[in-house]
Design a protein around this motif. Sequence first.
Motif, PDB file in Angstrom:
ATOM      1  N   VAL A  10       0.834  -1.204   0.000  1.00  0.00           N
ATOM      2  CA  VAL A  10       0.000   0.000   0.000  1.00  0.00           C
ATOM      3  C   VAL A  10       0.871   1.258   0.000  1.00  0.00           C
ATOM      4  CG1 VAL A  10      -1.750   1.285   1.290  1.00  0.00           C
ATOM      5  CG2 VAL A  10      -1.856  -1.196   1.193  1.00  0.00           C
ATOM      6  N   ILE A  11       0.526   2.198  -0.866  1.00  0.00           N
ATOM      7  CA  ILE A  11       1.227   3.477  -0.899  1.00  0.00           C
ATOM      8  C   ILE A  11       0.343   4.496  -0.184  1.00  0.00           C
ATOM      9  CG2 ILE A  11       2.033   5.347  -2.404  1.00  0.00           C
ATOM     10  CD1 ILE A  11       2.736   3.214  -4.462  1.00  0.00           C
ATOM     11  N   SER A  12       0.925   5.219   0.777  1.00  0.00           N
ATOM     12  CA  SER A  12       0.113   6.168   1.543  1.00  0.00           C
ATOM     13  C   SER A  12       0.707   7.563   1.494  1.00  0.00           C
ATOM     14  CB  SER A  12      -0.016   5.710   2.992  1.00  0.00           C
ATOM     15  OG  SER A  12       1.233   5.733   3.623  1.00  0.00           O
ATOM     16  N   ALA A  13      -0.148   8.565   1.619  1.00  0.00           N
ATOM     17  CA  ALA A  13       0.307   9.960   1.625  1.00  0.00           C
ATOM     18  C   ALA A  13      -0.694  10.783   2.426  1.00  0.00           C
ATOM     19  CB  ALA A  13       0.408  10.488   0.201  1.00  0.00           C
ATOM     20  N   VAL A  20      -4.483   9.442   2.428  1.00  0.00           N
ATOM     21  CA  VAL A  20      -4.798   8.924   1.103  1.00  0.00           C
ATOM     22  C   VAL A  20      -4.044   7.615   0.932  1.00  0.00           C
ATOM     23  CG1 VAL A  20      -4.728   9.385  -1.366  1.00  0.00           C
ATOM     24  CG2 VAL A  20      -4.904  11.274   0.223  1.00  0.00           C
ATOM     25  N   LEU A  21      -4.754   6.577   0.618  1.00  0.00           N
ATOM     26  CA  LEU A  21      -4.112   5.266   0.469  1.00  0.00           C
ATOM     27  C   LEU A  21      -4.408   4.692  -0.904  1.00  0.00           C
ATOM     28  CD1 LEU A  21      -5.171   3.667   3.878  1.00  0.00           C
ATOM     29  CD2 LEU A  21      -3.014   4.758   3.339  1.00  0.00           C
ATOM     30  N   LEU A  22      -3.379   4.138  -1.493  1.00  0.00           N
ATOM     31  CA  LEU A  22      -3.569   3.470  -2.779  1.00  0.00           C
ATOM     32  C   LEU A  22      -3.492   1.985  -2.528  1.00  0.00           C
ATOM     33  CD1 LEU A  22      -3.903   4.118  -5.772  1.00  0.00           C
ATOM     34  CD2 LEU A  22      -1.446   3.870  -6.008  1.00  0.00           C
ATOM     35  N   SER A  23      -4.603   1.312  -2.678  1.00  0.00           N
ATOM     36  CA  SER A  23      -4.627  -0.113  -2.357  1.00  0.00           C
ATOM     37  C   SER A  23      -4.306  -0.930  -3.594  1.00  0.00           C
ATOM     38  CB  SER A  23      -6.000  -0.506  -1.823  1.00  0.00           C
ATOM     39  OG  SER A  23      -6.882  -0.688  -2.903  1.00  0.00           O
ATOM     40  N   ASP A  27      -8.042   1.267  -5.745  1.00  0.00           N
ATOM     41  CA  ASP A  27      -9.026   2.214  -5.254  1.00  0.00           C
ATOM     42  C   ASP A  27      -8.286   3.211  -4.379  1.00  0.00           C
ATOM     43  OD1 ASP A  27     -10.818   0.589  -6.421  1.00  0.00           O
ATOM     44  OD2 ASP A  27     -11.530  -0.333  -4.569  1.00  0.00           O
ATOM     45  N   MET A  28      -8.902   4.349  -4.151  1.00  0.00           N
ATOM     46  CA  MET A  28      -8.270   5.304  -3.270  1.00  0.00           C
ATOM     47  C   MET A  28      -9.194   5.563  -2.091  1.00  0.00           C
ATOM     48  SD  MET A  28      -7.042   9.078  -3.997  1.00  0.00           S
ATOM     49  CE  MET A  28      -8.736   9.469  -4.188  1.00  0.00           C
ATOM     50  N   TYR A  29      -8.595   5.727  -0.956  1.00  0.00           N
ATOM     51  CA  TYR A  29      -9.383   5.913   0.253  1.00  0.00           C
ATOM     52  C   TYR A  29      -8.912   7.154   0.991  1.00  0.00           C
ATOM     53  CZ  TYR A  29     -10.824   1.185  -0.631  1.00  0.00           C
ATOM     54  OH  TYR A  29     -11.334   0.073  -1.229  1.00  0.00           O
ATOM     55  N   PHE A  30      -9.849   7.935   1.446  1.00  0.00           N
ATOM     56  CA  PHE A  30      -9.524   9.058   2.310  1.00  0.00           C
ATOM     57  C   PHE A  30      -9.909   8.697   3.738  1.00  0.00           C
ATOM     58  CE2 PHE A  30      -8.265  12.361  -0.439  1.00  0.00           C
ATOM     59  CZ  PHE A  30      -8.972  12.240  -1.615  1.00  0.00           C
ATOM     60  N   GLY A  31      -9.014   8.886   4.662  1.00  0.00           N
ATOM     61  CA  GLY A  31      -9.394   8.790   6.071  1.00  0.00           C
ATOM     62  C   GLY A  31      -9.912  10.159   6.450  1.00  0.00           C
ATOM     63  N   LEU A  83      -5.952  -3.389   2.951  1.00  0.00           N
ATOM     64  CA  LEU A  83      -4.906  -2.399   3.207  1.00  0.00           C
ATOM     65  C   LEU A  83      -4.016  -2.824   4.373  1.00  0.00           C
ATOM     66  CD1 LEU A  83      -7.265   0.675   2.876  1.00  0.00           C
ATOM     67  CD2 LEU A  83      -5.455   0.084   1.286  1.00  0.00           C
TER      68      LEU A  83
END
Lengths: 88, 310
Positions: A10-13, A20-23, A27-31, A83
């Motif tokens: 997983v790439i996170s930023a 923002v996580l790239l699974s 898909d992209m997810y916002f916490g 993730l």
Amino acid sequence: MTRLIRKQSVISAKLDGDLVLLSLERDMYFGSKSVGAMIWELLEVPRTVEEIVGILQASFDVDTDQCLEDVRSFLNALVSAELVEWSS
Amino acid sequence: MIAAWHYVFAGLRVESDRPLAPMSACEDVAIDRIDLRLRRRSRPWMKAVIKDGPPRHWIKRLDRDRVVLAIEDFGVICASPGLLEWAIRHEADWREFQGYLLGIGLGISLYQLDVIPFHVSGCVVGGGAIAFSGTSGAGKSSMAYALASAFGGEIVSDDMTSFQCAEKGAFMFPGISEVRLFREVVSEFREDRLRARRDERTQKKYRMIGARRALRPVEVRALVWIELERGSDFGIRRVVAGERLRRWRDSLYAADFGVHLGRPARVQTEVLALASKVPVYVMTKGLRVTSVRSDCEQLLGTIERDLASK
């Protein structure tokens, strides 16, 4: 005891404090809450749900049952999105 | 003891029982860890599929642990985590079948091995990689090949590979270095035309054989998203990483964790740029193929000036 850890793939930023996580499923997810980003930080090493709740309670004024429920729900979302993974 | 060839692909060590020309050989002498094995098989069920086609219930086999692809007129590919088995029809062209094996087959294998496949083409020029992303047909391969050809660079990967984010920066892993180009683009590279072979599978594209290839992970200098716009002239501009994500996020109700957004390739580029701090550019171009070389010169000029001014 069963522990959870971030998946290596997983790439996170951070985006304005949001997560923002790239699974793997692309898909992209916002916490949407800063707590989500904090839990993600904690999962850099394997942790149990109880450990996470304990650390959050040291920073936030929240009762154990409520915190446990919120953390479990958040972690379930992370697990179902692939993730994080269980680490024995 | 079977004969084995060793390769690197998207950061994985690959062992194959057949030579695979478009892949880069693994330079490590001691192969102590193999991530993915490619094997030619002649299992009875594979023979049956080649002879009679796949049975209808096969859709059930499309799960993460076992994906079976029956490719009409060519053969069968079966992907399990760490193992890619294949069988080819007697009369099928190996080079064309290899295109499926190293395209969709390896793509599925990356998923199964928890590696995010990025839909990018990239080359090394001036000591770092420039990675192009965009929808299919946007010109990723053309730009990567043209840049490498015009400025003495190397192809890092065509169409698919993976990245690793570092503290400040990202590394692009070598993938397949045999670039597929449209005929109009091939005609621009007159000196290279002899190396181009018609791709019978797509009928539209040509394979550029023997491009210079990068063998190790390369630090990325710039990410370029190619935007096709009808009637548009060539244009290149640097954008703020995450800008597009902010707009998407603000337009969605993101009260809970788990907001899914579409356009995965653009999302990938934005998140990668945000996570790695690598500069990201949007390149616009019209639908008609004009001069790829001249586009390359403008693009590289902009990036070089930009980086020099930092």
